[in-house]
Design an enzyme around this catalytic site. Structure first.
Site, mmCIF file in Angstrom:
data_model
loop_
_atom_site.group_PDB
_atom_site.id
_atom_site.type_symbol
_atom_site.label_atom_id
_atom_site.label_comp_id
_atom_site.label_asym_id
_atom_site.label_seq_id
_atom_site.Cartn_x
_atom_site.Cartn_y
_atom_site.Cartn_z
ATOM 1 N N GLU A 92 90.910 97.245 84.080
ATOM 2 C CA GLU A 92 90.691 96.775 82.716
ATOM 3 C C GLU A 92 91.663 97.478 81.772
ATOM 4 O OE1 GLU A 92 85.974 95.586 83.062
ATOM 5 O OE2 GLU A 92 86.506 97.420 82.017
ATOM 6 N N HIS A 109 84.611 94.359 70.577
ATOM 7 C CA HIS A 109 85.146 93.777 71.799
ATOM 8 C C HIS A 109 86.075 92.639 71.400
ATOM 9 C CE1 HIS A 109 85.555 91.995 75.732
ATOM 10 N NE2 HIS A 109 84.933 93.045 76.249
ATOM 11 N N ARG A 157 91.199 98.357 73.700
ATOM 12 C CA ARG A 157 90.452 97.336 72.970
ATOM 13 C C ARG A 157 90.723 97.328 71.467
ATOM 14 N NH1 ARG A 157 84.545 97.733 75.962
ATOM 15 N NH2 ARG A 157 85.118 96.558 77.816
ATOM 16 N N HIS A 217 80.687 95.643 69.353
ATOM 17 C CA HIS A 217 80.335 95.773 70.769
ATOM 18 C C HIS A 217 79.759 97.127 71.148
ATOM 19 C CE1 HIS A 217 80.508 94.948 75.035
ATOM 20 N NE2 HIS A 217 81.360 95.929 75.256
ATOM 21 N N ARG A 273 86.422 103.927 72.808
ATOM 22 C CA ARG A 273 85.904 104.015 74.176
ATOM 23 C C ARG A 273 86.827 103.289 75.154
ATOM 24 N NH1 ARG A 273 82.562 100.621 77.482
ATOM 25 N NH2 ARG A 273 82.574 99.060 75.825
#
Length: 529
Positions: free
Chosen positions: A117, A233, A279, A340, A375
């Site tokens: 990811e 997100h 992100r 998110h 994060r």
């Protein structure tokens, strides 16, 4: 008082953090676990991506740590990062022992399948197709239901913590079915209530993510930190019937590309890592493209992969999109950013201990220092499980010497429900989420934050007035907590005079040389410990 309950440990929250702690303590203690709704309704259940862990021979703890520190924009606490990552492989072993069925390669060794990811330099995301959270949540809840020492209380909502003589002794809890407030006493209380992303109009989170644990801990006298870092997100499904359906980051990890409304691939203009950038960068890029072109969404395209690949790796997403008339094997998926993850929270140490003796906070409710200003993907479930285990070990070690809880006075239920309460709550809920989205969203300014603070103050005055005079309800409790946490988010954002990670402000676009946490201290904080 309708009911009185006494246990060794009260766990408020039934996601990965709360259940992992309960299961690891159950041989030593009697445990009550409060579920705000039914079992498997929380954020854990809906997590699609996976759990980041060092499992492959080409990976290392140092590499995972480095990726986390980079994503966190120099604000991560390296000791917390190393502690979490260092326990990743043993945590996965524990999950496997509980019976979690992760995806595997179809080879002779039946090896675990690892995906990649954004922000990760290696394939290290262990997953169960695109429904990892569901696999973890259903397995852990099944194990908890089987254990004689764990009692699960569905549809029970914590109102406030009971703190006497500087120690936490339990909580007042609303039984949603009876409408009465019950008293739960315990030697130790654990907050595992998740984040606060329902403070925003658009969110990937389930309805219960109203910041309950953070608000309760703040009111009780705990410090909170880094509440300004709300992760949006980048890719939530944009469809009027989709509500908050998340499109996992693993789609970009497997080669999915983002296109704007003109059909142009835009991520390489913003970051050399393209769609695999962290992100915050991807979310800001999408936000900018939508505003620049006046479009409602952008498009995520994975249609170059075979239908067989998509069915194997993303069955949940494929099925949901097909229900809405979108065939991901033939067309791009319309997506928008959505609130998110809450990177800040209740300040805790390596064992999950808060500022108040007898009170722990784990998972998204807590601030451990792991996430910094942003994060890293799939570190959240890992944090839940690692700190769930760490807190369980700490509680177990001192359980025999903990004092008996001090008995609290009963809850006053003499007031009646006001006839217009539902209308007021609905209106205030909508106003709160809209001004948070407009003024405290992906891009911020001092003026927007001040407007938001003014509105939050007015809302809290109204909420306080009818909270004091009318019978409590789940909606009222959630609104009360959301308004409090919204203020904490705004105040934290106003204190940060720079742009770092998830906090981006047009008034201070540069990043300061020295990275510092934003710590808020309540008036009732006990500085003497």
């Amino acid at each position: 008082m309708s009911h009185y309950h006494a246990h060794d440990v009260l766990v408020i929250g039934s996601g990965a953090a709360g259940l992992s702690l309960a299961l690891q303590l159950a041989e030593r203690a009697s445990i009550a676990v409060l579920c705000k709704g039914e079992l498997n309704e929380g954020a854990t259940y809906w997590a699609q991506g996976g759990i980041a862990a060092v499992l492959h021979k080409n990976d290392s703890v140092d590499a995972h740590v480095a990726d986390t520190l980079t994503a966190g924009a120099q604000l991560c606490h390296e000791d917390a990062v190393r502690f979490t990552v260092g326990h990743s492989s043993t945590t996965i072993d524990w999950l496997l022992a509980q019976g979690v069925q992760f995806s595997r390669f179809d080879n002779d060794n039946n090896d675990l399948h690892l995906t990649r990811e954004g922000g990760h330099s290696q394939r290290r995301i262990i997953h169960a197709a695109d429904a990892t959270g569901r696999a973890v949540s259903t397995t852990l809840s099944a194990r908890a239901q089987e254990h004689d020492n764990i009692k699960l209380f569905a549809r029970h909502v914590a109102i406030d913590l009971i703190v006497r003589s500087g120690r936490c002794h339990g909580a007042y809890v609303l039984n949603r079915d009876s409408g009465h407030v019950e008293l739960f006493h315990a030697k130790t209380v654990v907050l595992a209530t998740g984040g606060a992303n329902k403070a925003y109009l658009y969110t990937s989170n389930p309805d219960g993510a109203s910041g309950d644990g953070i608000a309760m801990a703040w009111r009780a006298g705990c410090r909170v930190a880094n509440m300004e870092f709300n992760q949006f997100h980048p890719t939530c499904l944009y469809h009027p019937k989709a509500k908050s359906f998340l499109i996992t980051e693993a789609i970009r990890g497997e080669g999915g590309k983002l296109f704007n409304s003109r059909g142009e691939r835009f991520m390489p203009r913003y970051d050399q890592r393209g769609e695999l950038a962290p992100r915050d960068i991807v979310a800001r890029a999408i936000d900018h493209e939508m505003k620049r072109l006046g479009s409602d969404c952008v498009y995520l395209d994975i249609s170059h992969k075979s239908p067989e690949f998509l069915l194997e790796h993303f069955p949940t997403i494929r099925a949901r999109c097909l229900e809405l008339g979108i065939d991901i094997s033939r067309e791009a998926i319309p997506v928008v950013p959505a609130a998110h993850y809450t990177c800040g929270g209740v300040m805790v140490d390596q064992h999950g201990r808060s500022d108040i003796p007898g009170l722990y906070a784990i998972g998204e409710t807590s601030f451990t220092g792991l996430h910094g200003a942003n994060r890293l993907a799939s570190n959240s479930l890992l944090e839940c499980l690692v700190y769930g285990g760490s807190a369980a070990a700490d509680i177990s070690a001192q359980l025999d010497t903990l004092p008996a809880p001090v008995i609290a006075p009963p809850w006053d239920e003499s007031m009646v429900t006001d006839s217009d309460e539902d209308v007021v709550i609905s209106h205030n809920w909508d106003e709160l989420r809209r001004f948070m989205w407009d003024y405290v969203g992906i891009v911020r300014t001092d003026k927007r934050l001040q407007r938001a603070l003014n509105r939050a103050a007015l809302l809290q005055q109204e909420i306080s007035e009818y909270y004091s005079n009318y019978k409590v309800s789940n909606d009222l409790l959630e609104l009360r907590n959301l308004a409090m946490v919204a203020e904490l988010i705004i105040r934290s954002a106003m204190q940060r005079k720079e742009s770092r990670g998830l906090h981006y402000t047009l008034d201070y676009p540069e990043t300061l040389d020295v990275a510092k946490d934003t710590v808020l201290v309540p008036d009732n904080y006990r500085r003497d410990g």
